[in-house]
Enzyme design. Structure first.
Site, PDB file in Angstrom:
ATOM      1  N   THR A 116      -2.891   4.794  -1.551  1.00 25.11           N
ATOM      2  CA  THR A 116      -2.031   5.695  -2.110  1.00 25.11           C
ATOM      3  C   THR A 116      -2.357   6.605  -2.946  1.00 25.11           C
ATOM      4  OG1 THR A 116      -0.185   5.449  -3.806  1.00 25.11           O
ATOM      5  CG2 THR A 116      -1.934   3.887  -3.908  1.00 25.11           C
ATOM      6  N   TYR A 140      -0.264  -0.972 -10.026  1.00 22.34           N
ATOM      7  CA  TYR A 140      -0.114  -0.696  -8.609  1.00 22.34           C
ATOM      8  C   TYR A 140      -1.408  -0.030  -8.051  1.00 22.34           C
ATOM      9  CZ  TYR A 140       1.355   1.397  -4.281  1.00 22.34           C
ATOM     10  OH  TYR A 140       1.602   1.924  -2.833  1.00 22.34           O
TER      11      TYR A 140
HETATM   12  N1  LIG Z   1       6.532   3.908   0.650  1.00 21.51           N
HETATM   13  C1  LIG Z   1       5.637   4.771   0.144  1.00 21.51           C
HETATM   14  O1  LIG Z   1       5.850   5.730  -0.169  1.00 21.51           O
HETATM   15  C2  LIG Z   1       4.266   4.515   0.114  1.00 21.51           C
HETATM   16  C3  LIG Z   1       3.251   5.458  -0.538  1.00 21.51           C
HETATM   17  C4  LIG Z   1       1.911   4.965  -0.529  1.00 21.51           C
HETATM   18  C5  LIG Z   1       1.407   3.796  -0.179  1.00 21.51           C
HETATM   19  N2  LIG Z   1       1.953   2.865   0.461  1.00 21.51           N
HETATM   20  C6  LIG Z   1       1.677   1.766   1.069  1.00 21.51           C
HETATM   21  O2  LIG Z   1       2.079   1.845   2.328  1.00 21.51           O
HETATM   22  C7  LIG Z   1       2.064   0.218   2.512  1.00 21.51           C
HETATM   23  C8  LIG Z   1       3.690  -0.113   3.199  1.00 21.51           C
HETATM   24  O3  LIG Z   1       4.445   0.373   2.300  1.00 21.51           O
HETATM   25  P1  LIG Z   1       6.064   0.233   2.707  1.00 21.51           P
HETATM   26  O4  LIG Z   1       6.554   1.361   1.922  1.00 21.51           O
HETATM   27  O5  LIG Z   1       6.185   0.055   4.171  1.00 21.51           O
HETATM   28  O6  LIG Z   1       6.609  -0.991   2.122  1.00 21.51           O
HETATM   29  P2  LIG Z   1       7.428  -2.495   2.528  1.00 21.51           P
HETATM   30  O7  LIG Z   1       7.547  -3.048   1.266  1.00 21.51           O
HETATM   31  O8  LIG Z   1       8.477  -1.965   2.981  1.00 21.51           O
HETATM   32  O9  LIG Z   1       6.529  -3.043   3.626  1.00 21.51           O
HETATM   33  C9  LIG Z   1       5.357  -4.015   3.137  1.00 21.51           C
HETATM   34  C10 LIG Z   1       5.311  -5.102   4.011  1.00 21.51           C
HETATM   35  O10 LIG Z   1       4.484  -6.074   3.931  1.00 21.51           O
HETATM   36  C11 LIG Z   1       4.974  -7.556   3.804  1.00 21.51           C
HETATM   37  N3  LIG Z   1       4.130  -8.240   2.823  1.00 21.51           N
HETATM   38  C12 LIG Z   1       4.035  -7.936   1.557  1.00 21.51           C
HETATM   39  N4  LIG Z   1       3.272  -8.767   1.142  1.00 21.51           N
HETATM   40  C13 LIG Z   1       2.941  -9.788   2.052  1.00 21.51           C
HETATM   41  C14 LIG Z   1       2.067 -11.071   2.256  1.00 21.51           C
HETATM   42  N5  LIG Z   1       1.255 -11.539   1.114  1.00 21.51           N
HETATM   43  N6  LIG Z   1       1.939 -11.447   3.425  1.00 21.51           N
HETATM   44  C15 LIG Z   1       2.509 -11.015   4.417  1.00 21.51           C
HETATM   45  N7  LIG Z   1       3.278 -10.099   4.545  1.00 21.51           N
HETATM   46  C16 LIG Z   1       3.629  -9.305   3.353  1.00 21.51           C
HETATM   47  C17 LIG Z   1       6.416  -7.188   3.391  1.00 21.51           C
HETATM   48  O11 LIG Z   1       7.229  -8.263   3.904  1.00 21.51           O
HETATM   49  C18 LIG Z   1       6.716  -5.718   4.017  1.00 21.51           C
HETATM   50  O12 LIG Z   1       7.086  -6.068   5.485  1.00 21.51           O
HETATM   51  C19 LIG Z   1       1.694  -0.466   1.180  1.00 21.51           C
HETATM   52  O13 LIG Z   1       0.427  -0.941   1.396  1.00 21.51           O
HETATM   53  C20 LIG Z   1       1.953   0.708   0.305  1.00 21.51           C
HETATM   54  O14 LIG Z   1       1.100   0.245  -0.835  1.00 21.51           O
HETATM   55  C21 LIG Z   1       3.709   3.362   0.577  1.00 21.51           C
HETATM   56  O1  LIG Z   2      16.169   8.295  -8.909  1.00 18.88           O
HETATM   57  C1  LIG Z   2      15.233   9.224  -8.961  1.00 18.88           C
HETATM   58  C2  LIG Z   2      13.792   8.663  -8.485  1.00 18.88           C
HETATM   59  C3  LIG Z   2      12.733   9.515  -8.689  1.00 18.88           C
HETATM   60  N1  LIG Z   2      12.981  10.617  -9.267  1.00 18.88           N
HETATM   61  C4  LIG Z   2      11.786  11.431  -9.502  1.00 18.88           C
HETATM   62  O2  LIG Z   2      11.332  11.907  -7.941  1.00 18.88           O
HETATM   63  C5  LIG Z   2       9.766  12.121  -7.891  1.00 18.88           C
HETATM   64  C6  LIG Z   2       9.556  11.121  -6.918  1.00 18.88           C
HETATM   65  O3  LIG Z   2       9.715   9.750  -7.233  1.00 18.88           O
HETATM   66  P1  LIG Z   2       9.503   8.625  -6.300  1.00 18.88           P
HETATM   67  O4  LIG Z   2       9.904   7.273  -7.153  1.00 18.88           O
HETATM   68  O5  LIG Z   2      10.274   8.841  -4.947  1.00 18.88           O
HETATM   69  O6  LIG Z   2       8.046   8.484  -5.754  1.00 18.88           O
HETATM   70  P2  LIG Z   2       6.729   8.611  -6.763  1.00 18.88           P
HETATM   71  O7  LIG Z   2       6.182   9.917  -6.652  1.00 18.88           O
HETATM   72  O8  LIG Z   2       6.971   7.985  -8.182  1.00 18.88           O
HETATM   73  O9  LIG Z   2       5.795   7.591  -5.982  1.00 18.88           O
HETATM   74  C7  LIG Z   2       5.106   7.712  -4.833  1.00 18.88           C
HETATM   75  O10 LIG Z   2       3.949   8.063  -4.948  1.00 18.88           O
HETATM   76  C8  LIG Z   2       3.200   6.968  -5.669  1.00 18.88           C
HETATM   77  C9  LIG Z   2       1.734   7.390  -5.838  1.00 18.88           C
HETATM   78  O11 LIG Z   2       2.025   8.276  -7.044  1.00 18.88           O
HETATM   79  C10 LIG Z   2       3.295   5.481  -5.111  1.00 18.88           C
HETATM   80  O12 LIG Z   2       2.541   5.461  -3.830  1.00 18.88           O
HETATM   81  C11 LIG Z   2       4.811   5.217  -4.445  1.00 18.88           C
HETATM   82  O13 LIG Z   2       4.865   4.120  -3.764  1.00 18.88           O
HETATM   83  C12 LIG Z   2       5.377   6.692  -3.758  1.00 18.88           C
HETATM   84  O14 LIG Z   2       6.691   6.461  -3.478  1.00 18.88           O
HETATM   85  C13 LIG Z   2       9.318  11.664  -9.483  1.00 18.88           C
HETATM   86  O15 LIG Z   2       9.070  12.786 -10.156  1.00 18.88           O
HETATM   87  C14 LIG Z   2      10.655  10.622  -9.960  1.00 18.88           C
HETATM   88  O16 LIG Z   2      10.636  10.956 -11.310  1.00 18.88           O
HETATM   89  C15 LIG Z   2      14.120  11.025  -9.949  1.00 18.88           C
HETATM   90  O17 LIG Z   2      14.205  11.938 -10.624  1.00 18.88           O
HETATM   91  N2  LIG Z   2      15.151  10.275  -9.733  1.00 18.88           N
END
Ligand SMILES: NC(=O)c1ccc[n+]([C@@H]2O[C@H](COP(=O)([O-])OP(=O)(O)OC[C@H]3O[C@@H](n4cnc5c(N)ncnc54)[C@H](O)[C@@H]3O)[C@@H](O)[C@H]2O)c1
Ligand SMILES: O=c1ccn([C@@H]2O[C@H](COP(=O)(O)OP(=O)(O)O[C@H]3O[C@H](CO)[C@H](O)[C@H](O)[C@H]3O)[C@@H](O)[C@H]2O)c(=O)[nH]1
Length: 326
Positions: A116, A140
């Site tokens: 991330t 995180y």
């Molecule tokens: N969503 C974002 O914007 C974002 C940004 C940066 C990094 N990531 C990374 O991407 C990956 C996926 O994120 P996502 O947004 O799809 O989240 P998500 O919560 O939708 O997916 C995570 C999945 O992992 C499974 N899981 C969690 N812990 C587990 C465990 N102990 N054993 C088995 N399964 C388990 C959950 O059931 C879920 O299906 C994560 O590693 C997260 O850190 C996401």
């Molecule tokens: O209701 C909301 C939600 C978000 N924001 C703003 O929108 C921007 C984006 O926020 P998000 O919560 O959508 O995303 P983040 O940038 O906080 O987080 C993202 O980047 C992180 C790394 O910095 C993590 O990886 C995280 O999982 C990923 O979603 C931020 O400035 C936040 O303050 C608002 O103003 N209102």
């Protein structure tokens, strides 16, 4: 390739699983369904188990003879990680250690890891390159950085090749309408704004309007989940061809402010949203934009959906369809 996808029933993992299956890979999902959904595997075989369940993990790896593992399973909510840090170190760091030990036991030598932009904390220079200081500002990000270190240290012994992908702000949904973000109580900006547009919320708060950005609101690099998924397919191709271990930013290289995102949602929705300006949310850097030159050159990755309105349109279409999906 025969592939195991941990977290493949979640938001990002499910999009990647679908693309891998379409690319001809033989994919098994390993997920405890804590925040994922059975329907999201779209028929790929699912082992419903926790990563901490070493016996199930061993049995799965022994039976599958996987050539690579993609590791998505994690907890992902930043404020929750501040309130309950050990939950994050247990699932994101300790369970990654357990997975790495299991990969060694079963001779799996290739790993694609979900990291991330949170590993950078508050970067001094924008766009941020992979060589920028790694100074996470919440548990995180720290839990993910510790996993990165274990993976790269293990790779240095020659036991493993990896591609570590540092995702910026992932958004949007499968344009075919099969998949999208379905997590309840979501906090991500585009998801929350789409819920509001669909009448599932009363308003959206803008967290901070006094940042040193052009309109005072935070700037982020939003990447469509399909483009991100494609990066994983290319990462596997790279490893299969004997390529060296890599750590790569995943973003487009330019950002949008919170206000610009909300304007895009209003355009796609066709109506104004109820927006309230509020105080800054603790821990938000003013701007987070990827230097994406390395992934473009190393993997030949080229975005197909670098278009904020397209990202929002797919997210909104998905949100409208959600009652049947949830
Ligand atoms: N969503 C974002 O914007 C974002 C940004 C940066 C990094 N990531 C990374 O991407 C990956 C996926 O994120 P996502 O947004 O799809 O989240 P998500 O919560 O939708 O997916 C995570 C999945 O992992 C499974 N899981 C969690 N812990 C587990 C465990 N102990 N054993 C088995 N399964 C388990 C959950 O059931 C879920 O299906 C994560 O590693 C997260 O850190 C996401
Ligand atoms: O209701 C909301 C939600 C978000 N924001 C703003 O929108 C921007 C984006 O926020 P998000 O919560 O959508 O995303 P983040 O940038 O906080 O987080 C993202 O980047 C992180 C790394 O910095 C993590 O990886 C995280 O999982 C990923 O979603 C931020 O400035 C936040 O303050 C608002 O103003 N209102």
């Amino acid at each position: 390739m025969r592939l195991l996808v941990t977290g493949g029933a979640g938001y990002i993992g499910s999009h990647v699983t679908r693309q891998l299956v379409e690319a001809g890979h033989d994919v098994t999902v390993y997920d405890n369904l804590g925040s994922g959904f059975r329907w999201a595997t779209l028929g790929a075989p699912l082992v419903e188990a926790d990563l901490a369940d070493t016996a199930r993990l061993d049995a799965t790896l022994a039976a599958g003879r996987f050539e690579a593992v993609l590791h998505f399973a994690a907890h992902i909510v930043v404020p929750e990680s501040v309130a309950d840090p050990l939950k994050y170190y247990a699932n994101n760091t300790r369970n990654t250690l357990g997975l790495l030990q299991a990969l060694l036991r079963h001779g799996v030598r290739r790993l694609v890891f979900s990291s991330t932009a949170a590993v950078y904390g508050t970067p001094e220079h924008i766009p941020v390159s992979e060589s920028a200081p790694l100074l996470p500002i919440n548990p995180y990000g720290a839990s993910k950085l510790m996993s990165e270190r274990m993976i790269s240290d293990l790779a240095a012994t020659g036991a493993l090749d990896h591609v570590t992908l540092r995702y910026f702000n992932v958004a949007g949904a499968d344009p075919g309408g099969r998949l999208g973000q379905a997590t309840p109580a979501a906090t991500h900006l585009i998801k929350v704004a789409c819920e509001l547009a669909c009448g599932k919320r009363e308003r959206i708060d803008v967290f901070g309007t006094d940042y040193p950005t052009p309109d005072g609101t935070c700037v982020r690099d939003y990447i469509h989940v399909e483009d991100l998924a494609r990066a994983h397919v290319l990462a596997l191709d790279h490893l299969a061809a004997g390529g060296q271990s890599l750590t790569l930013n995943c973003g487009y290289g330019h950002g949008y402010s919170v206000r610009e995102v909300l304007a895009a949602v209003e355009r796609q929705h066709g109506q104004a949203l109820t927006v309230r300006d509020t105080d800054r949310r603790p821990g938000d850097p003013a701007a987070l934009v990827a230097d994406s030159s390395r992934i473009r050159s190393a993997l030949g990755w080229q975005p197909q959906h670098d278009d904020l309105d397209f990202i929002v349109r797919t997210a909104l279409d998905w949100e409208r369809s959600l009652p049947r999906a949830g």
